[in-house]
Design a protein around this motif. Structure first.
Motif, PDB file in Angstrom:
ATOM      1  N   GLU A   1       0.849  -1.192   0.000  1.00  0.00           N
ATOM      2  CA  GLU A   1       0.000   0.000   0.000  1.00  0.00           C
ATOM      3  C   GLU A   1       0.883   1.241   0.000  1.00  0.00           C
ATOM      4  O   GLU A   1       2.026   1.210   0.479  1.00  0.00           O
ATOM      5  CB  GLU A   1      -0.946   0.021   1.198  1.00  0.00           C
ATOM      6  N   ILE A   2       0.360   2.291  -0.585  1.00  0.00           N
ATOM      7  CA  ILE A   2       1.091   3.556  -0.645  1.00  0.00           C
ATOM      8  C   ILE A   2       0.931   4.258   0.697  1.00  0.00           C
ATOM      9  O   ILE A   2      -0.183   4.562   1.122  1.00  0.00           O
ATOM     10  CB  ILE A   2       0.574   4.423  -1.795  1.00  0.00           C
ATOM     11  N   LYS A   3       2.047   4.506   1.363  1.00  0.00           N
ATOM     12  CA  LYS A   3       2.018   5.130   2.680  1.00  0.00           C
ATOM     13  C   LYS A   3       2.055   6.656   2.581  1.00  0.00           C
ATOM     14  O   LYS A   3       1.245   7.346   3.203  1.00  0.00           O
ATOM     15  CB  LYS A   3       3.209   4.648   3.514  1.00  0.00           C
ATOM     16  N   ARG A   4       3.024   7.163   1.794  1.00  0.00           N
ATOM     17  CA  ARG A   4       3.200   8.599   1.704  1.00  0.00           C
ATOM     18  C   ARG A   4       3.662   8.983   0.305  1.00  0.00           C
ATOM     19  O   ARG A   4       4.307   8.195  -0.392  1.00  0.00           O
ATOM     20  CB  ARG A   4       4.206   9.105   2.742  1.00  0.00           C
ATOM     21  N   GLU A   5       3.347  10.211  -0.095  1.00  0.00           N
ATOM     22  CA  GLU A   5       3.830  10.792  -1.344  1.00  0.00           C
ATOM     23  C   GLU A   5       4.093  12.269  -1.115  1.00  0.00           C
ATOM     24  O   GLU A   5       3.454  12.910  -0.281  1.00  0.00           O
ATOM     25  CB  GLU A   5       2.797  10.624  -2.466  1.00  0.00           C
ATOM     26  N   TRP A   6       5.038  12.791  -1.911  1.00  0.00           N
ATOM     27  CA  TRP A   6       5.389  14.201  -1.789  1.00  0.00           C
ATOM     28  C   TRP A   6       5.647  14.801  -3.164  1.00  0.00           C
ATOM     29  O   TRP A   6       6.246  14.158  -4.030  1.00  0.00           O
ATOM     30  CB  TRP A   6       6.665  14.376  -0.971  1.00  0.00           C
ATOM     31  N   ILE A   7       5.231  16.021  -3.355  1.00  0.00           N
ATOM     32  CA  ILE A   7       5.636  16.832  -4.510  1.00  0.00           C
ATOM     33  C   ILE A   7       6.160  18.142  -3.953  1.00  0.00           C
ATOM     34  O   ILE A   7       5.507  18.782  -3.124  1.00  0.00           O
ATOM     35  CB  ILE A   7       4.469  17.103  -5.470  1.00  0.00           C
ATOM     36  N   TRP A   8       7.358  18.541  -4.375  1.00  0.00           N
ATOM     37  CA  TRP A   8       7.919  19.785  -3.873  1.00  0.00           C
ATOM     38  C   TRP A   8       8.563  20.573  -5.005  1.00  0.00           C
ATOM     39  O   TRP A   8       8.833  20.041  -6.086  1.00  0.00           O
ATOM     40  CB  TRP A   8       8.918  19.527  -2.747  1.00  0.00           C
ATOM     41  N   ALA A   9       8.776  21.847  -4.758  1.00  0.00           N
ATOM     42  CA  ALA A   9       9.365  22.740  -5.752  1.00  0.00           C
ATOM     43  C   ALA A   9      10.880  22.645  -5.710  1.00  0.00           C
ATOM     44  O   ALA A   9      11.485  22.553  -4.637  1.00  0.00           O
ATOM     45  CB  ALA A   9       8.918  24.181  -5.494  1.00  0.00           C
TER      46      ALA A   9
ATOM     47  N   HIS B   1      13.164  20.710   0.929  1.00  0.00           N
ATOM     48  CA  HIS B   1      13.116  21.510   2.151  1.00  0.00           C
ATOM     49  C   HIS B   1      11.648  21.592   2.546  1.00  0.00           C
ATOM     50  O   HIS B   1      10.772  21.709   1.681  1.00  0.00           O
ATOM     51  CB  HIS B   1      13.698  22.905   1.933  1.00  0.00           C
ATOM     52  N   PRO B   2      11.341  21.505   3.835  1.00  0.00           N
ATOM     53  CA  PRO B   2       9.925  21.563   4.242  1.00  0.00           C
ATOM     54  C   PRO B   2       9.161  22.743   3.651  1.00  0.00           C
ATOM     55  O   PRO B   2       7.975  22.623   3.322  1.00  0.00           O
ATOM     56  CB  PRO B   2      10.007  21.652   5.772  1.00  0.00           C
ATOM     57  N   ARG B   3       9.824  23.878   3.479  1.00  0.00           N
ATOM     58  CA  ARG B   3       9.131  25.043   2.942  1.00  0.00           C
ATOM     59  C   ARG B   3       8.860  24.924   1.448  1.00  0.00           C
ATOM     60  O   ARG B   3       8.059  25.690   0.903  1.00  0.00           O
ATOM     61  CB  ARG B   3       9.941  26.310   3.222  1.00  0.00           C
ATOM     62  N   SER B   4       9.541  23.953   0.791  1.00  0.00           N
ATOM     63  CA  SER B   4       9.327  23.780  -0.649  1.00  0.00           C
ATOM     64  C   SER B   4       8.216  22.782  -0.956  1.00  0.00           C
ATOM     65  O   SER B   4       7.860  22.586  -2.119  1.00  0.00           O
ATOM     66  CB  SER B   4      10.619  23.319  -1.313  1.00  0.00           C
ATOM     67  N   LEU B   5       7.654  22.158   0.076  1.00  0.00           N
ATOM     68  CA  LEU B   5       6.625  21.142  -0.120  1.00  0.00           C
ATOM     69  C   LEU B   5       5.351  21.774  -0.675  1.00  0.00           C
ATOM     70  O   LEU B   5       4.840  22.758  -0.128  1.00  0.00           O
ATOM     71  CB  LEU B   5       6.337  20.440   1.210  1.00  0.00           C
ATOM     72  N   LEU B   6       4.838  21.212  -1.764  1.00  0.00           N
ATOM     73  CA  LEU B   6       3.626  21.728  -2.414  1.00  0.00           C
ATOM     74  C   LEU B   6       2.412  20.861  -2.128  1.00  0.00           C
ATOM     75  O   LEU B   6       1.336  21.364  -1.819  1.00  0.00           O
ATOM     76  CB  LEU B   6       3.848  21.821  -3.928  1.00  0.00           C
ATOM     77  N   VAL B   7       2.574  19.548  -2.267  1.00  0.00           N
ATOM     78  CA  VAL B   7       1.485  18.592  -2.064  1.00  0.00           C
ATOM     79  C   VAL B   7       2.055  17.387  -1.339  1.00  0.00           C
ATOM     80  O   VAL B   7       3.165  16.933  -1.661  1.00  0.00           O
ATOM     81  CB  VAL B   7       0.854  18.152  -3.407  1.00  0.00           C
TER      82      VAL B   7
END
Length: 376
Positions: free
Chosen positions: A118-126, A131-137
């Motif tokens: 199963e998919i636990k986590r996903e991230w899209i960032w700039a 960097h946490p501040r670059s996280l978009l979705v």
């Protein structure tokens, strides 16, 4: 060569916990050549990138099942540690980056599918480096949410086998998701075209305009005719002449099912695809793929030298180099002649992989480079 489709150029591929790829961060150039001894993990990199594409298509879990399930593909070497039951994949791009983490389902005595991933986590960032501040979705469990000042939920009750790319589809609400999915879906993979007697490229098929050669090469005649009409037909003919002096291609379009023909010096008639040698047909397939009027943002060739005569490898290298001036190309190769020819081209980044205690390594890469991951 036609310009490539708009898309995100990759700077790094990151993989952790997949087969021999215990933890690896690979830099990717405009032309990237991956080489190494048999069993060092070259094909695992190809498969790992294919899994990212499967996430964008929405069939990642099914693709893993076809490989034997998550348990069959997880890193099983020493120092497995607390992350040994997790698989993480991702890439860094110039403007957008993505990562996904998979694991086993939580204990559920009512289900017989406990080994399903199963998919636990996903991230899209700039940008590239995370960097946490670059996280978009981000997606955590069943919830996909927008991050930053506009923090808000984008999708709720997302199923464990569904990626955020299929759960979030509104381009106005989440343009980053829409743009990244479109880019990933346009990547093109070519892996060992069939050239046997019943190969799709040798059989008759109803022909339609084909800006991109299919992965199995079954639309070869239509793809070549499309290049002649809206692509660089002269360049394709020059590439064929470079590999086979005095030869040129033609397409018989008199019937709905087009016929590819190779004219050779000394023969009274051209040869159809069904009559060509395995090596000749394979080279024509590669040439049609590389001369596509609609180049993808990333073109991946897995061992393109298979069944080619050594004399064809330098012309193939020149062809790959020309395409790399227009779009990003990744080549996985084992033939020394092709490796040497590609290394002689300008801008080629060579990744010579090794294997140590079961793990694929990039010599010269520090433990800090591998551990940092540059991901969440």
């Amino acid at each position: 060569m036609a310009p490539s489709a708009h898309g995100e150029a990759l700077s790094h591929l990151g993989v952790a916990g997949y087969r021999s790829l215990q933890q690896l961060m690979l830099p990717i150039g405009q032309l990237t050549l991956v080489s190494g001894a048999n069993g060092c993990g070259k094909s695992n990199l190809y498969r790992a990138l294919g899994l990212v594409a499967a996430a964008a298509r929405g069939d990642l879990v099914a693709t893993l099942a076809a490989e034997g399930g998550l348990a069959a593909v997880l890193w099983a070497g020493p120092e497995r540690g607390s992350q040994g039951s997790r698989l993480r994949l991702g890439f860094a791009g110039k403007t957008l980056s993505y990562a996904i983490e998979l694991g086993f389902r939580a204990d559920d005595e009512t289900s017989a599918f406990l080994l399903d991933p199963e998919i636990k986590r996903e991230w899209i960032w700039a940008g590239g480096a995370f960097h946490p501040r670059s996280l978009l979705v981000q997606r955590s469990g069943a919830v996909v949410e927008r991050c930053g000042d506009r923090r808000s939920p984008l999708a709720l009750e997302v199923t464990p086998h569904e990626s955020l790319f299929t759960a979030v589809s509104d381009p106005l609400e989440a343009p980053e998701v829409f743009q990244l999915r479109r880019t990933i879906l346009s990547w093109r993979f070519y892996d060992s075209f069939r050239t046997d007697r019943l190969a799709p490229a040798r059989l008759s098929h109803l022909s339609t305009r084909t800006p991109s050669l299919a992965a199995d090469g079954g639309d070869l005649a239509a793809a070549v005719q499309t290049i002649f009409e809206i692509g660089d037909g002269e360049g394709l003919q020059a590439a064929i002449g470079d590999a086979f002096p005095g030869c040129h291609l033609a397409v018989d379009t008199s019937q709905p099912s087009f016929r590819l023909q190779l004219h050779q010096p000394g023969l009274l008639r051209p040869l159809d695809a069904a009559e060509l040698s395995d090596g000749t047909l394979r080279y024509l397939l590669l040439a049609a793929a590389l001369f596509s009027p609609r180049l993808p943002p990333l073109l991946v060739l897995n061992e393109p030298e298979n069944s080619l005569h050594p004399d064809l490898l330098p012309p193939l290298a020149r062809l790959i180099d020309a395409v790399a001036q227009q779009t990003q190309v990744w080549v996985i190769a084992h033939a020394e002649a092709l490796i040497t020819a590609l290394q002689g081209t300008s801008g080629c980044r060579t990744l010579q992989l090794e294997r140590e205690q079961g793990a694929t390594l990039l010599p010269g890469q520090s433990a800090l480079d591998r551990a940092a991951w540059r991901w969440p």
